[in-house]
Design a protein around this motif. Structure first.
Motif, PDB file in Angstrom:
ATOM      1  N   ASP A 185       5.699   0.531   3.221  1.00  0.00           N
ATOM      2  CA  ASP A 185       4.675   0.639   4.263  1.00  0.00           C
ATOM      3  C   ASP A 185       4.349  -0.747   4.764  1.00  0.00           C
ATOM      4  O   ASP A 185       4.265  -1.001   5.938  1.00  0.00           O
ATOM      5  N   LEU A 186       4.159  -1.631   3.860  1.00  0.00           N
ATOM      6  CA  LEU A 186       3.867  -2.977   4.297  1.00  0.00           C
ATOM      7  C   LEU A 186       4.042  -3.846   3.096  1.00  0.00           C
ATOM      8  O   LEU A 186       4.210  -3.389   1.989  1.00  0.00           O
ATOM      9  N   SER A 187       4.023  -5.099   3.304  1.00  0.00           N
ATOM     10  CA  SER A 187       3.998  -6.008   2.182  1.00  0.00           C
ATOM     11  C   SER A 187       2.708  -6.774   2.227  1.00  0.00           C
ATOM     12  O   SER A 187       2.340  -7.312   3.257  1.00  0.00           O
ATOM     13  N   VAL A 188       2.023  -6.782   1.149  1.00  0.00           N
ATOM     14  CA  VAL A 188       0.798  -7.557   1.075  1.00  0.00           C
ATOM     15  C   VAL A 188       1.117  -8.804   0.305  1.00  0.00           C
ATOM     16  O   VAL A 188       1.606  -8.731  -0.807  1.00  0.00           O
ATOM     17  N   SER A 189       0.893  -9.943   0.896  1.00  0.00           N
ATOM     18  CA  SER A 189       1.101 -11.132   0.090  1.00  0.00           C
ATOM     19  C   SER A 189      -0.241 -11.542  -0.469  1.00  0.00           C
ATOM     20  O   SER A 189      -1.233 -11.618   0.226  1.00  0.00           O
ATOM     21  N   GLU A 193       9.186  -9.829   4.086  1.00  0.00           N
ATOM     22  CA  GLU A 193       8.049  -9.169   4.742  1.00  0.00           C
ATOM     23  C   GLU A 193       8.430  -8.669   6.118  1.00  0.00           C
ATOM     24  O   GLU A 193       8.075  -7.565   6.521  1.00  0.00           O
ATOM     25  N   MET A 217       0.887  -1.169   0.000  1.00  0.00           N
ATOM     26  CA  MET A 217       0.000   0.000   0.000  1.00  0.00           C
ATOM     27  C   MET A 217       0.920   1.212   0.000  1.00  0.00           C
ATOM     28  O   MET A 217       1.728   1.382   0.904  1.00  0.00           O
TER      29      MET A 217
END
Lengths: 195, 248
Positions: free
Chosen positions: B179-183, B138, B66
């Motif tokens: 910001d983050l990792s989306v799997s 991650e 994101m």
């Protein structure tokens, strides 16, 4: 979910055994950081990308036979967020609202919990190790509360994502009621919110 | 909701195919003049033998993020070719969190001309990792988030023009930050998961790149991609209808 209506907690708790209860929590913390050295972040607000490709709040179904709503919520938070969720407890004082849908018969209870930034970042750091990570929870995201110069980037663009149930409305209401945006800017948001 | 790939100047569409940006070769891309900005992004993915709810095969986990502007995208950002090779620039941007993971020319997948009035060529890299390596990325990505956040755009020479959706984005460096990792799990059958995911708000280049990579890496057959995309577009239309007052 078809036709969600708001109801009082006492009414919600007296719904019959044919109803399932779900509890979700908006975890947030003041954030003094600046994006690109100039745009105040104001707060860090956590949401998550769910297994079904939609954004939502952490939480899940709770069974009132096992304990209170809050017992169930805190257990769900532990499963989805990991050990760092054990550093705080969401209580009845953090309760905000209940909405009931008719198809399926689920009543969704919403909480907001103020954390320190340290507690929140601990949650983010531990989340990849949580039990549900990579399965029910694909990842955590922060909600951008600012709007970029083009009037779209930031919160307005974020709100165009796909949300589960009434999570989008819950987010907007909380952002407004908790004063998370720059004062006066909520009214200027170029978004469409259902009445 | 202008995030789904509508037929635009740069994209071609046919009924059964997945829309694509105009692809150019790496050589052609390197010959583009100084008026062009280059962006490099990485798709890190792993085969995932797991099953969601014990029955839906995950197949692959793909990392996305994101971004600062509220849109989904791949990790990466603009690279100033006067100072860095594409790979060095990309690793520099990613290096804020990836430890010893370094992408090389061998990981280069494609170059596409982006849509819109700004002259941006987007290079995509793809690297398959083990699930354990992906998980390690991650974990380390969250640790590096704050660093990327505080680092604003370096005071620079020419800033590349803002690409659609970038707003007042950085002159160089990460598109935001880790910001983050989306799997993302891409189930074999068109379960609602992938179409729902596609109905989110993407920085448009990333959406095209995701569909392109899934196709050329044989992670999902083109018909399935087209089906998922059509379902996603339907969802976006329905959601939009619900949000807009009927009188407008």
């Amino acid at each position: 979910m078809a036709g969600m209506r708001r109801l009082e907690l006492s009414e919600a708790l007296h719904l019959g055994p044919g109803w399932r209860h779900a509890c979700h929590a908006l975890l947030y913390a003041p954030d003094p950081g600046l994006l690109f050295g100039r745009i105040p972040l104001r707060y860090a607000v956590l949401m998550q990308m769910r297994f079904d490709g939609r954004l939502g709040f952490p939480g899940g179904f709770v069974d009132l036979r096992d304990g209170s709503l809050e017992d169930g919520l805190n257990r769900e938070l532990g499963e989805e967020l990991g050990e760092a969720a054990g550093a705080f407890r969401v209580e009845r004082a953090d309760y905000r609202s209940s909405h009931a849908g008719s198809r399926p018969r689920v009543v969704a209870h919403f909480y907001t919990k103020l954390l320190t930034l340290e507690q929140l970042t601990a949650v983010e750091m531990g989340a990849p190790r949580a039990r549900d990570h990579g399965l029910e929870v694909l990842g955590l995201v922060r909600v951008p509360l600012y709007t970029l110069r083009d009037g779209v980037g930031g919160l307005p663009a974020f709100l165009e994502n796909t949300f589960i149930g009434n999570a989008r409305e819950q987010l907007l209401e909380a952002v407004q009621n908790l004063g998370l945006l720059e004062p006066g800017s909520f009214a200027r948001l170029k978004i469409s919110a259902p009445p | 909701m202008g995030r789904c790939p509508a037929a635009g100047a740069g994209a071609k569409m046919s009924a059964a195919a997945v829309p694509e940006l105009k692809r150019i070769s790496r050589v052609e891309a390197m010959r583009l003049g100084p008026g062009w900005s280059h962006s490099c992004h990485a798709m890190l993915y792993a085969a995932n033998p797991g099953q969601l709810f014990g029955r839906i095969p995950m197949r692959f986990s793909v990392l996305m993020q994101m971004r600062f502007d509220g849109l989904l995208g791949f990790p990466g950002g603009f690279v100033d070719r006067r100072f860095w090779s594409l790979e060095d620039g990309l690793n520099r941007v990613l290096g804020l969190g990836l430890g010893c993971l370094r992408l090389t020319e061998a990981d280069y997948l494609s170059s596409h001309l982006t849509e819109g009035p700004h002259r941006v060529v987007a290079h995509l890299y793809a690297r398959q990792l083990t699930l354990e390596q992906l998980h390690a990325v991650e974990i380390s990505a969250v640790h590096s988030r704050d660093h990327g956040l505080e680092v604003g755009p370096p005071p620079g020479p020419r800033a590349p023009p803002p690409a659609p959706g970038f707003g007042s984005g950085p002159a160089e460096g990460t598109d935001g930050y880790w910001d983050l990792s989306v799997s993302l799990c891409t189930p074999r059958r068109t379960e609602s998961g992938f179409p729902n995911f596609l109905s989110n708000a993407f920085i448009s280049t990333a959406k095209y790149q995701l569909l392109f990579a899934l196709k050329v890496l044989n992670m999902m057959p083109e018909e399935k991609l087209a089906e998922a995309l059509a379902a996603a577009t339907e969802k976006q239309k329905k959601a939009l209808e619900k949000l807009l007052p009927s009188s407008s």
